[in-house]
Scaffold this motif. Structure first.
Motif, PDB file in Angstrom:
ATOM      1  N   ALA A   1     -27.720 -17.947 -68.437  1.00  0.00           N
ATOM      2  CA  ALA A   1     -26.935 -17.893 -67.531  1.00  0.00           C
ATOM      3  C   ALA A   1     -27.061 -19.125 -66.666  1.00  0.00           C
ATOM      4  CB  ALA A   1     -26.702 -16.646 -66.780  1.00  0.00           C
ATOM      5  N   PRO A   2     -27.350 -20.152 -66.874  1.00  0.00           N
ATOM      6  CA  PRO A   2     -27.521 -21.220 -66.154  1.00  0.00           C
ATOM      7  C   PRO A   2     -26.493 -21.530 -64.996  1.00  0.00           C
ATOM      8  CG  PRO A   2     -26.673 -22.289 -68.105  1.00  0.00           C
ATOM      9  CD  PRO A   2     -26.915 -20.847 -68.423  1.00  0.00           C
ATOM     10  N   LEU A   3     -27.009 -21.781 -63.761  1.00  0.00           N
ATOM     11  CA  LEU A   3     -26.190 -21.632 -62.528  1.00  0.00           C
ATOM     12  C   LEU A   3     -26.322 -22.975 -62.006  1.00  0.00           C
ATOM     13  CD1 LEU A   3     -28.489 -21.424 -60.208  1.00  0.00           C
ATOM     14  CD2 LEU A   3     -28.229 -19.154 -60.909  1.00  0.00           C
ATOM     15  N   SER A   4     -25.087 -23.215 -60.875  1.00  0.00           N
ATOM     16  CA  SER A   4     -25.188 -24.430 -60.124  1.00  0.00           C
ATOM     17  C   SER A   4     -24.599 -24.199 -58.642  1.00  0.00           C
ATOM     18  CB  SER A   4     -24.318 -25.364 -60.902  1.00  0.00           C
ATOM     19  OG  SER A   4     -23.981 -26.557 -60.379  1.00  0.00           O
ATOM     20  N   GLY A   5     -24.956 -24.767 -57.766  1.00  0.00           N
ATOM     21  CA  GLY A   5     -24.258 -24.430 -56.534  1.00  0.00           C
ATOM     22  C   GLY A   5     -25.257 -24.867 -55.311  1.00  0.00           C
ATOM     23  N   GLY A   6     -26.433 -24.894 -55.623  1.00  0.00           N
ATOM     24  CA  GLY A   6     -27.293 -25.314 -54.471  1.00  0.00           C
ATOM     25  C   GLY A   6     -28.108 -23.846 -53.764  1.00  0.00           C
ATOM     26  N   PRO A   7     -29.011 -24.107 -53.069  1.00  0.00           N
ATOM     27  CA  PRO A   7     -29.485 -23.036 -52.282  1.00  0.00           C
ATOM     28  C   PRO A   7     -28.512 -22.236 -51.308  1.00  0.00           C
ATOM     29  CG  PRO A   7     -30.894 -25.040 -52.364  1.00  0.00           C
ATOM     30  CD  PRO A   7     -29.794 -25.475 -52.825  1.00  0.00           C
ATOM     31  N   LYS A   8     -27.647 -23.078 -50.773  1.00  0.00           N
ATOM     32  CA  LYS A   8     -26.945 -22.272 -49.558  1.00  0.00           C
ATOM     33  C   LYS A   8     -25.900 -21.372 -50.154  1.00  0.00           C
ATOM     34  CE  LYS A   8     -23.729 -23.027 -45.605  1.00  0.00           C
ATOM     35  NZ  LYS A   8     -23.232 -23.915 -44.684  1.00  0.00           N
ATOM     36  N   ARG A   9     -25.434 -21.900 -51.148  1.00  0.00           N
ATOM     37  CA  ARG A   9     -24.403 -21.202 -51.916  1.00  0.00           C
ATOM     38  C   ARG A   9     -24.933 -19.944 -52.537  1.00  0.00           C
ATOM     39  NH1 ARG A   9     -20.598 -25.243 -55.030  1.00  0.00           N
ATOM     40  NH2 ARG A   9     -19.638 -23.209 -55.813  1.00  0.00           N
ATOM     41  N   ALA A  10     -26.384 -20.147 -53.276  1.00  0.00           N
ATOM     42  CA  ALA A  10     -27.008 -19.046 -54.005  1.00  0.00           C
ATOM     43  C   ALA A  10     -27.338 -17.834 -52.902  1.00  0.00           C
ATOM     44  CB  ALA A  10     -28.348 -19.546 -54.428  1.00  0.00           C
ATOM     45  N   GLY A  11     -27.471 -18.287 -51.791  1.00  0.00           N
ATOM     46  CA  GLY A  11     -27.806 -17.224 -50.714  1.00  0.00           C
ATOM     47  C   GLY A  11     -26.563 -16.458 -50.197  1.00  0.00           C
ATOM     48  N   ASN A  12     -25.445 -17.289 -50.388  1.00  0.00           N
ATOM     49  CA  ASN A  12     -24.161 -16.502 -50.222  1.00  0.00           C
ATOM     50  C   ASN A  12     -23.442 -15.916 -51.385  1.00  0.00           C
ATOM     51  OD1 ASN A  12     -24.247 -17.347 -47.523  1.00  0.00           O
ATOM     52  ND2 ASN A  12     -23.279 -19.289 -47.871  1.00  0.00           N
ATOM     53  N   GLY A  13     -23.917 -16.044 -52.414  1.00  0.00           N
ATOM     54  CA  GLY A  13     -23.362 -15.370 -53.778  1.00  0.00           C
ATOM     55  C   GLY A  13     -21.911 -16.268 -54.041  1.00  0.00           C
ATOM     56  N   ASP A  14     -22.122 -17.288 -53.881  1.00  0.00           N
ATOM     57  CA  ASP A  14     -21.122 -18.419 -54.395  1.00  0.00           C
ATOM     58  C   ASP A  14     -21.416 -19.558 -55.306  1.00  0.00           C
ATOM     59  OD1 ASP A  14     -18.518 -19.583 -53.907  1.00  0.00           O
ATOM     60  OD2 ASP A  14     -19.306 -20.820 -52.199  1.00  0.00           O
ATOM     61  N   LEU A  15     -22.246 -19.050 -56.298  1.00  0.00           N
ATOM     62  CA  LEU A  15     -22.666 -19.948 -57.501  1.00  0.00           C
ATOM     63  C   LEU A  15     -21.505 -19.839 -58.515  1.00  0.00           C
ATOM     64  CD1 LEU A  15     -26.336 -18.761 -57.594  1.00  0.00           C
ATOM     65  CD2 LEU A  15     -25.415 -20.800 -56.570  1.00  0.00           C
ATOM     66  N   LEU A  16     -21.761 -21.048 -59.159  1.00  0.00           N
ATOM     67  CA  LEU A  16     -21.037 -21.118 -60.601  1.00  0.00           C
ATOM     68  C   LEU A  16     -22.076 -20.784 -61.578  1.00  0.00           C
ATOM     69  CD1 LEU A  16     -18.825 -22.085 -62.799  1.00  0.00           C
ATOM     70  CD2 LEU A  16     -19.878 -24.540 -62.542  1.00  0.00           C
ATOM     71  N   ILE A  17     -21.597 -19.705 -62.415  1.00  0.00           N
ATOM     72  CA  ILE A  17     -22.687 -19.273 -63.368  1.00  0.00           C
ATOM     73  C   ILE A  17     -21.719 -19.413 -64.849  1.00  0.00           C
ATOM     74  CG2 ILE A  17     -24.395 -17.578 -64.286  1.00  0.00           C
ATOM     75  CD1 ILE A  17     -24.536 -16.482 -61.578  1.00  0.00           C
ATOM     76  N   VAL A  18     -22.367 -20.261 -65.805  1.00  0.00           N
ATOM     77  CA  VAL A  18     -21.781 -20.192 -66.945  1.00  0.00           C
ATOM     78  C   VAL A  18     -22.699 -19.406 -68.182  1.00  0.00           C
ATOM     79  CG1 VAL A  18     -20.502 -22.383 -66.668  1.00  0.00           C
ATOM     80  CG2 VAL A  18     -22.775 -22.369 -67.663  1.00  0.00           C
ATOM     81  N   VAL A  19     -22.284 -18.647 -69.046  1.00  0.00           N
ATOM     82  CA  VAL A  19     -22.804 -17.571 -69.533  1.00  0.00           C
ATOM     83  C   VAL A  19     -22.604 -17.607 -71.218  1.00  0.00           C
ATOM     84  CG1 VAL A  19     -23.385 -14.975 -70.093  1.00  0.00           C
ATOM     85  CG2 VAL A  19     -22.989 -15.901 -67.505  1.00  0.00           C
ATOM     86  N   GLY A  20     -23.869 -17.646 -71.960  1.00  0.00           N
ATOM     87  CA  GLY A  20     -23.735 -17.202 -73.165  1.00  0.00           C
ATOM     88  C   GLY A  20     -24.480 -15.984 -73.585  1.00  0.00           C
ATOM     89  N   ALA A  21     -23.850 -14.953 -74.195  1.00  0.00           N
ATOM     90  CA  ALA A  21     -24.590 -13.604 -74.285  1.00  0.00           C
ATOM     91  C   ALA A  21     -23.690 -12.952 -75.138  1.00  0.00           C
ATOM     92  CB  ALA A  21     -24.967 -13.079 -73.249  1.00  0.00           C
ATOM     93  N   GLU A  22     -24.515 -11.916 -75.817  1.00  0.00           N
ATOM     94  CA  GLU A  22     -23.845 -10.988 -76.430  1.00  0.00           C
ATOM     95  C   GLU A  22     -23.082 -10.064 -75.759  1.00  0.00           C
ATOM     96  OE1 GLU A  22     -26.377  -8.836 -79.330  1.00  0.00           O
ATOM     97  OE2 GLU A  22     -26.666 -10.609 -80.408  1.00  0.00           O
ATOM     98  N   PRO A  23     -21.831  -9.559 -75.904  1.00  0.00           N
ATOM     99  CA  PRO A  23     -21.143  -8.856 -74.883  1.00  0.00           C
ATOM    100  C   PRO A  23     -21.651  -7.518 -74.404  1.00  0.00           C
ATOM    101  CG  PRO A  23     -19.707  -9.478 -76.472  1.00  0.00           C
ATOM    102  CD  PRO A  23     -20.927  -9.877 -76.791  1.00  0.00           C
ATOM    103  N   ALA A  24     -22.462  -6.836 -75.164  1.00  0.00           N
ATOM    104  CA  ALA A  24     -23.086  -5.602 -74.940  1.00  0.00           C
ATOM    105  C   ALA A  24     -24.355  -5.951 -73.868  1.00  0.00           C
ATOM    106  CB  ALA A  24     -23.478  -4.721 -76.140  1.00  0.00           C
ATOM    107  N   VAL A  25     -24.875  -7.054 -74.290  1.00  0.00           N
ATOM    108  CA  VAL A  25     -26.000  -7.364 -73.360  1.00  0.00           C
ATOM    109  C   VAL A  25     -25.791  -7.837 -71.971  1.00  0.00           C
ATOM    110  CG1 VAL A  25     -27.982  -8.920 -73.190  1.00  0.00           C
ATOM    111  CG2 VAL A  25     -27.423  -7.998 -75.398  1.00  0.00           C
ATOM    112  N   LEU A  26     -24.522  -8.687 -72.093  1.00  0.00           N
ATOM    113  CA  LEU A  26     -24.097  -9.283 -70.692  1.00  0.00           C
ATOM    114  C   LEU A  26     -23.759  -8.063 -69.679  1.00  0.00           C
ATOM    115  CD1 LEU A  26     -22.997 -11.389 -68.504  1.00  0.00           C
ATOM    116  CD2 LEU A  26     -21.021 -11.667 -70.051  1.00  0.00           C
ATOM    117  N   ALA A  27     -22.763  -6.988 -70.430  1.00  0.00           N
ATOM    118  CA  ALA A  27     -22.550  -5.752 -69.685  1.00  0.00           C
ATOM    119  C   ALA A  27     -23.953  -5.124 -68.789  1.00  0.00           C
ATOM    120  CB  ALA A  27     -22.002  -4.649 -70.688  1.00  0.00           C
TER     121      ALA A  27
END
Length: 316
Positions: A126-152
């Protein structure tokens, strides 16, 4: 949520309390039980001030955690965090999930998944992008690769950090693949913004006015607006506040180049941007904010304007 636990009883260990890891840990501490570790004692204290239970070792932070979120620098640190002398894989319970938020490249993921499976532990890429300020505000872009049951199992954690969460595939490594594409654009955009603002200065334009004009037109981009003001601070005594180190893009654009070559794809624009960041690192700017790449393009700064009609005076 994993099992029947309420959010407040769901434990997340954040390993790596740097520019991104610290605001991530602070954000999660508002909803989950969060422990944290960083090799730097000062960062651990800042985490404690933010409501995170700071630990003196990675293993003590991760012991018994439902999820371990890794905010590390590269693939080497990823492997060391999990399987090194203080590696946490050995103290995780079966069913725990490791969340990799760093840009480490697709090729690093399969071996890590295989080793974690020996402990009964899963991985969400789940690599993410957006910078520290957006991280603190819950405003990140996250792109995910994972098995659905694990992601859940960890979806509430990621949803609390992301304003945009895109599942790009059900295989760990898919997230890294898209993040590699993302970093190609980000690195090129930063380099292009620096080059453009250096040209504006060389043509005798007021850089602040030029930046404002460019932002409002077709040439505008997130990176221009985000890095532009910091680029203009690059020549000050202390430079811009370090929010994203220049040497991070040396690493990331190296991943881009490796990925392109592995597929036989030419990426000349990304390669040109990579050379600028490599030059910056060679010139001692690796620990500076990545906006300092303008100092590679234009080592001197046109800081004053002549009043005699002879044009700008070069300083530096």
């Amino acid at each position: 949520m994993h099992g029947s636990k309420e959010s407040s009883n769901y434990t997340v260990a954040v390993l790596g309390l740097g520019a991104m890891g610290l605001p991530i840990a602070g954000r999660l501490a508002g909803r989950f039980t969060v422990s944290g570790y960083d090799i730097n004692a000062g960062r651990r204290q800042l985490a404690s001030d933010a409501g995170v239970t700071a630990h003196p070792s990675a293993r003590s932070a991760a012991a018994g955690a439902d999820a371990v979120l890794l905010a590390v620098r590269n693939a080497e640190q990823l492997r060391a965090s999990l399987f090194g002398d203080d590696g946490v894989a050995a103290v995780l319970e079966a069913g725990a999930v490791v969340i990799v938020t760093s840009t480490v490249g697709r090729e690093a993921i399969p071996d890590v998944v295989g080793q974690l499976s020996e402990f009964g532990v899963d991985l969400v890429d789940a690599p993410l992008s957006g910078g520290p300020k957006r991280a603190g505000n819950g405003d990140l872009l996250i792109v995910v690769g994972a098995e659905p049951a694990v992601l859940a199992k960890v979806r509430p954690v990621l949803d609390h950090l992301a304003s945009t969460l895109t599942v790009v595939g059900d295989k760990p490594g898919n997230g890294q693949a898209l993040k590699t594409v993302n970093q190609l654009l980000c690195g090129v955009h930063i380099a292009a913004a620096a080059e453009a603002l250096a040209l504006a200065d060389a043509l005798g334009l007021d850089q602040d006015k030029a930046l404002a004009a460019l932002e409002s037109g077709a040439a505008g981009s997130f990176m221009l607006s985000n890095r532009g003001p910091r680029i203009l601070e690059a020549y000050t005594a202390d430079g811009a506040e370090v929010l994203s180190r220049l040497d991070i893009f040396v690493k990331d654009l190296g991943i881009v180049g490796d990925a392109a070559r592995s597929t036989g794809l030419a990426a000349p624009v990304a390669a040109a941007a990579e050379q600028l960041f490599l030059l910056g690192q060679a010139q001692g700017l690796g620990l500076a904010d990545d906006s300092a790449v303008i100092r590679v393009v234009a080592p001197g700064k046109r800081a004053t304007r002549r009043g005699d009609g002879r044009g700008p005076e070069i300083i530096g």
